[in-house]
Design a protein around this motif. Structure first.
Motif, PDB file in Angstrom:
ATOM      1  N   THR A   1       0.833  -1.205   0.000  1.00 19.22           N
ATOM      2  CA  THR A   1       0.000   0.000   0.000  1.00 19.22           C
ATOM      3  C   THR A   1       0.864   1.250   0.000  1.00 19.22           C
ATOM      4  OG1 THR A   1      -1.687  -1.205   1.252  1.00 19.22           O
ATOM      5  CG2 THR A   1      -1.869   1.200   1.196  1.00 19.22           C
ATOM      6  N   HIS A   2       0.598   2.145  -0.942  1.00 20.57           N
ATOM      7  CA  HIS A   2       1.305   3.422  -1.000  1.00 20.57           C
ATOM      8  C   HIS A   2       0.983   4.240   0.245  1.00 20.57           C
ATOM      9  CE1 HIS A   2       2.619   7.353  -2.490  1.00 20.57           C
ATOM     10  NE2 HIS A   2       3.211   6.717  -3.497  1.00 20.57           N
ATOM     11  N   ARG A   3       1.953   5.032   0.676  1.00 13.62           N
ATOM     12  CA  ARG A   3       1.775   5.816   1.899  1.00 13.62           C
ATOM     13  C   ARG A   3       0.592   6.773   1.810  1.00 13.62           C
ATOM     14  NH1 ARG A   3       7.310   8.021   4.016  1.00 13.62           N
ATOM     15  NH2 ARG A   3       7.628   5.777   4.273  1.00 13.62           N
ATOM     16  N   LYS A   4       0.294   7.260   0.611  1.00 20.41           N
ATOM     17  CA  LYS A   4      -0.840   8.172   0.452  1.00 20.41           C
ATOM     18  C   LYS A   4      -2.174   7.470   0.686  1.00 20.41           C
ATOM     19  CE  LYS A   4       1.397  11.308  -2.863  1.00 20.41           C
ATOM     20  NZ  LYS A   4       1.370  11.843  -4.248  1.00 20.41           N
ATOM     21  N   GLU A   5      -2.194   6.154   0.507  1.00 20.23           N
ATOM     22  CA  GLU A   5      -3.428   5.393   0.662  1.00 20.23           C
ATOM     23  C   GLU A   5      -3.488   4.641   1.988  1.00 20.23           C
ATOM     24  OE1 GLU A   5      -3.217   2.829  -2.674  1.00 20.23           O
ATOM     25  OE2 GLU A   5      -3.475   4.440  -4.158  1.00 20.23           O
ATOM     26  N   LEU A   6      -2.427   4.754   2.773  1.00 21.33           N
ATOM     27  CA  LEU A   6      -2.308   3.947   3.981  1.00 21.33           C
ATOM     28  C   LEU A   6      -3.340   4.327   5.039  1.00 21.33           C
ATOM     29  CD1 LEU A   6      -0.674   1.640   5.125  1.00 21.33           C
ATOM     30  CD2 LEU A   6       1.008   3.295   5.940  1.00 21.33           C
ATOM     31  N   ARG A   7      -3.541   5.603   5.241  1.00 23.99           N
ATOM     32  CA  ARG A   7      -4.492   6.045   6.263  1.00 23.99           C
ATOM     33  C   ARG A   7      -5.897   5.538   5.950  1.00 23.99           C
ATOM     34  NH1 ARG A   7      -7.855  10.280   7.596  1.00 23.99           N
ATOM     35  NH2 ARG A   7      -7.723  10.947   9.770  1.00 23.99           N
ATOM     36  N   GLU A   8      -6.311   5.668   4.694  1.00 23.37           N
ATOM     37  CA  GLU A   8      -7.634   5.204   4.292  1.00 23.37           C
ATOM     38  C   GLU A   8      -7.761   3.689   4.453  1.00 23.37           C
ATOM     39  OE1 GLU A   8     -10.472   5.110   0.274  1.00 23.37           O
ATOM     40  OE2 GLU A   8      -8.529   6.117   0.236  1.00 23.37           O
ATOM     41  N   THR A   9      -6.699   2.971   4.092  1.00 29.32           N
ATOM     42  CA  THR A   9      -6.709   1.510   4.216  1.00 29.32           C
ATOM     43  C   THR A   9      -6.840   1.074   5.665  1.00 29.32           C
ATOM     44  OG1 THR A   9      -5.359   1.268   2.217  1.00 29.32           O
ATOM     45  CG2 THR A   9      -5.398  -0.597   3.750  1.00 29.32           C
ATOM     46  N   LEU A  10      -6.081   1.710   6.554  1.00 29.01           N
ATOM     47  CA  LEU A  10      -6.143   1.353   7.971  1.00 29.01           C
ATOM     48  C   LEU A  10      -7.495   1.703   8.570  1.00 29.01           C
ATOM     49  CD1 LEU A  10      -2.561   2.462   9.100  1.00 29.01           C
ATOM     50  CD2 LEU A  10      -3.413   0.119   8.799  1.00 29.01           C
ATOM     51  N   ALA A  11      -8.084   2.809   8.138  1.00 33.58           N
ATOM     52  CA  ALA A  11      -9.414   3.184   8.627  1.00 33.58           C
ATOM     53  C   ALA A  11     -10.448   2.135   8.224  1.00 33.58           C
ATOM     54  CB  ALA A  11      -9.801   4.556   8.090  1.00 33.58           C
ATOM     55  N   LYS A  12     -10.364   1.654   6.983  1.00 32.08           N
ATOM     56  CA  LYS A  12     -11.301   0.625   6.519  1.00 32.08           C
ATOM     57  C   LYS A  12     -11.126  -0.660   7.302  1.00 32.08           C
ATOM     58  CE  LYS A  12     -11.901   2.207   1.732  1.00 32.08           C
ATOM     59  NZ  LYS A  12     -11.636   1.892   0.297  1.00 32.08           N
ATOM     60  N   LEU A  13      -9.881  -1.059   7.538  1.00 35.31           N
ATOM     61  CA  LEU A  13      -9.635  -2.284   8.288  1.00 35.31           C
ATOM     62  C   LEU A  13     -10.134  -2.163   9.723  1.00 35.31           C
ATOM     63  CD1 LEU A  13      -6.040  -3.171   7.036  1.00 35.31           C
ATOM     64  CD2 LEU A  13      -8.140  -4.471   6.607  1.00 35.31           C
ATOM     65  N   ALA A  14      -9.904  -1.003  10.344  1.00 27.31           N
ATOM     66  CA  ALA A  14     -10.398  -0.792  11.705  1.00 27.31           C
ATOM     67  C   ALA A  14     -11.922  -0.871  11.737  1.00 27.31           C
ATOM     68  CB  ALA A  14      -9.922   0.561  12.237  1.00 27.31           C
ATOM     69  N   GLY A  15     -12.565  -0.338  10.708  1.00 29.30           N
ATOM     70  CA  GLY A  15     -14.016  -0.392  10.628  1.00 29.30           C
ATOM     71  C   GLY A  15     -14.538  -1.802  10.406  1.00 29.30           C
ATOM     72  N   TYR A  16     -13.858  -2.576   9.537  1.00 30.36           N
ATOM     73  CA  TYR A  16     -14.286  -3.947   9.259  1.00 30.36           C
ATOM     74  C   TYR A  16     -14.095  -4.846  10.471  1.00 30.36           C
ATOM     75  CZ  TYR A  16     -14.158  -2.676   4.274  1.00 30.36           C
ATOM     76  OH  TYR A  16     -14.367  -2.090   3.064  1.00 30.36           O
ATOM     77  N   LEU A  17     -12.940  -4.703  11.122  1.00 27.38           N
ATOM     78  CA  LEU A  17     -12.567  -5.650  12.179  1.00 27.38           C
ATOM     79  C   LEU A  17     -13.096  -5.274  13.553  1.00 27.38           C
ATOM     80  CD1 LEU A  17      -8.879  -6.262  11.032  1.00 27.38           C
ATOM     81  CD2 LEU A  17     -10.880  -7.691  10.611  1.00 27.38           C
ATOM     82  N   THR A  18     -13.414  -3.997  13.752  1.00 29.36           N
ATOM     83  CA  THR A  18     -14.019  -3.556  15.022  1.00 29.36           C
ATOM     84  C   THR A  18     -15.137  -2.567  14.691  1.00 29.36           C
ATOM     85  OG1 THR A  18     -12.300  -1.849  15.196  1.00 29.36           O
ATOM     86  CG2 THR A  18     -11.973  -3.865  16.465  1.00 29.36           C
ATOM     87  N   PRO A  19     -16.223  -3.026  14.064  1.00 24.23           N
ATOM     88  CA  PRO A  19     -17.254  -2.120  13.571  1.00 24.23           C
ATOM     89  C   PRO A  19     -17.987  -1.335  14.652  1.00 24.23           C
ATOM     90  CG  PRO A  19     -17.980  -4.401  13.455  1.00 24.23           C
ATOM     91  CD  PRO A  19     -16.542  -4.437  13.785  1.00 24.23           C
ATOM     92  N   ASP A  20     -17.973  -1.824  15.881  1.00 26.22           N
ATOM     93  CA  ASP A  20     -18.705  -1.137  16.943  1.00 26.22           C
ATOM     94  C   ASP A  20     -17.811  -0.287  17.824  1.00 26.22           C
ATOM     95  OD1 ASP A  20     -17.395  -3.350  17.903  1.00 26.22           O
ATOM     96  OD2 ASP A  20     -18.865  -3.766  19.470  1.00 26.22           O
ATOM     97  N   LYS A  21     -16.587  -0.017  17.351  1.00 29.16           N
ATOM     98  CA  LYS A  21     -15.616   0.707  18.177  1.00 29.16           C
ATOM     99  C   LYS A  21     -15.314   2.099  17.646  1.00 29.16           C
ATOM    100  CE  LYS A  21     -15.089  -2.854  20.861  1.00 29.16           C
ATOM    101  NZ  LYS A  21     -16.054  -3.742  20.210  1.00 29.16           N
ATOM    102  N   LYS A  22     -16.274   2.714  16.959  1.00 34.78           N
ATOM    103  CA  LYS A  22     -16.086   4.065  16.438  1.00 34.78           C
ATOM    104  C   LYS A  22     -15.952   5.044  17.611  1.00 34.78           C
ATOM    105  CE  LYS A  22     -16.668   6.688  12.478  1.00 34.78           C
ATOM    106  NZ  LYS A  22     -16.322   6.430  11.100  1.00 34.78           N
TER     107      LYS A  22
END
Length: 284
Positions: free
Chosen positions: A261-282
């Motif tokens: 993952t390119h560094r410019k896309e890393l933040r968005e990728t990690l946000a999606k993974l956090a949302g998928y793997l812990t959906p109730d932890k916003k």
């Protein structure tokens, strides 16, 4: 006096204009000179060849967390020189120099905050601190990050960058491999994800431990990832290795990492993974 000297001496002396060193950055990938401001605005990635430069915890946290707001966890205290080690320098002197150069207590730092609203704990290994070598302080900081993630009920995201175990701490350094592995199991028992981002370079004991135990394995482009050196492997197997061996792309193509993952896309990728793997932890 020759005519050349007369002409040269008749020219008014003009002071050479000095250019501050910090205005330019020389890319280690393509060798091009880049305005430092342009380089930093591009997340420390070369705009010419896309080479991802090495960055420390402060820059990484600022790039990842919402509005660059985060809370750094205090570094755990450990015995600085348990073996009273000395090579060409005393180990304590090397630690003092590394702390003065980086401003950090050791090679691993944790922070808490939010990425796109998702609460996370992020640990960053700093290669600038004695090559990101893994000693007692790194092991304690990793465990601290796991315990904080469990307390916060949030994912633990770790950015690795290391030359391996810290030789000055001997067996105490190698003991951090099983200790961090047990900490990851604690995270799993709590039902929380462990996400690893491999950055350049990650090698040695770190590669054989927590760097390759993520539930999701991400790597930055063209990072050098290895347990042992290329020359050692070639001399052992007596074969020439592929040119892209021990790179992020090679690991992805052979199933050892999930994505590059390119560094410019890393933040968005990690946000999606956090949302998928812990959906109730916003975060509120």
């Amino acid at each position: 006096m020759s005519w050349l000297n007369r002409v040269r001496n008749a020219i008014p002396f003009i002071t050479k204009r000095e250019t501050p060193d910090h205005l330019w950055h020389k890319c280690k990938g393509c060798g091009q000179m880049i305005f430092t401001k342009e380089y930093e605005d591009n997340l420390h990635v070369c705009p010419n060849c896309d080479h991802h430069g090495r960055i420390g915890p402060a820059q990484r946290f600022a790039q990842l967390f919402d509005d660059a707001k985060f809370t750094v966890l205090p570094a755990p205290r450990v015995t600085d020189d348990p073996l009273k080690f000395r090579d060409s320098k005393r180990y304590t002197d090397r630690l003092k120099a590394a702390r003065a150069d980086t401003g950090d207590q050791d090679a691993f730092l944790n922070a808490t905050g939010a990425i796109d609203g998702h609460k996370v704990v992020v640990g960053v290994q700093n290669f600038a601190f004695m090559g990101g070598s893994m000693g007692q302080a790194v092991g304690e900081a990793f465990i601290q990050g796991v315990e904080k993630a469990i307390a916060e009920r949030s994912p633990y995201i770790v950015f690795t960058a290391s030359g391996g175990a810290r030789m000055q701490e001997g067996i105490l350094s190698l003991m951090q491999m099983p200790r961090t592995t047990v900490a990851i199991e604690m995270l799993h028992d709590a039902g929380l994800p462990y996400i690893v981002v491999l950055t350049d370079p990650t090698s040695g004991g770190v590669m054989a431990a927590y760097a390759m135990l993520g539930d999701v394995q991400i790597a930055e482009p063209k990072a050098t990832l290895a347990f042992t050196g290329r020359r050692v492997i070639e001399s052992t197997i007596r074969e020439k290795l592929p040119d892209d061996f021990q790179t992020s792309e090679y690991y992805r193509d052979h199933g050892l990492v999930d994505m590059v993952t390119h560094r410019k896309e890393l933040r968005e990728t990690l946000a999606k993974l956090a949302g998928y793997l812990t959906p109730d932890k916003k975060a509120a």
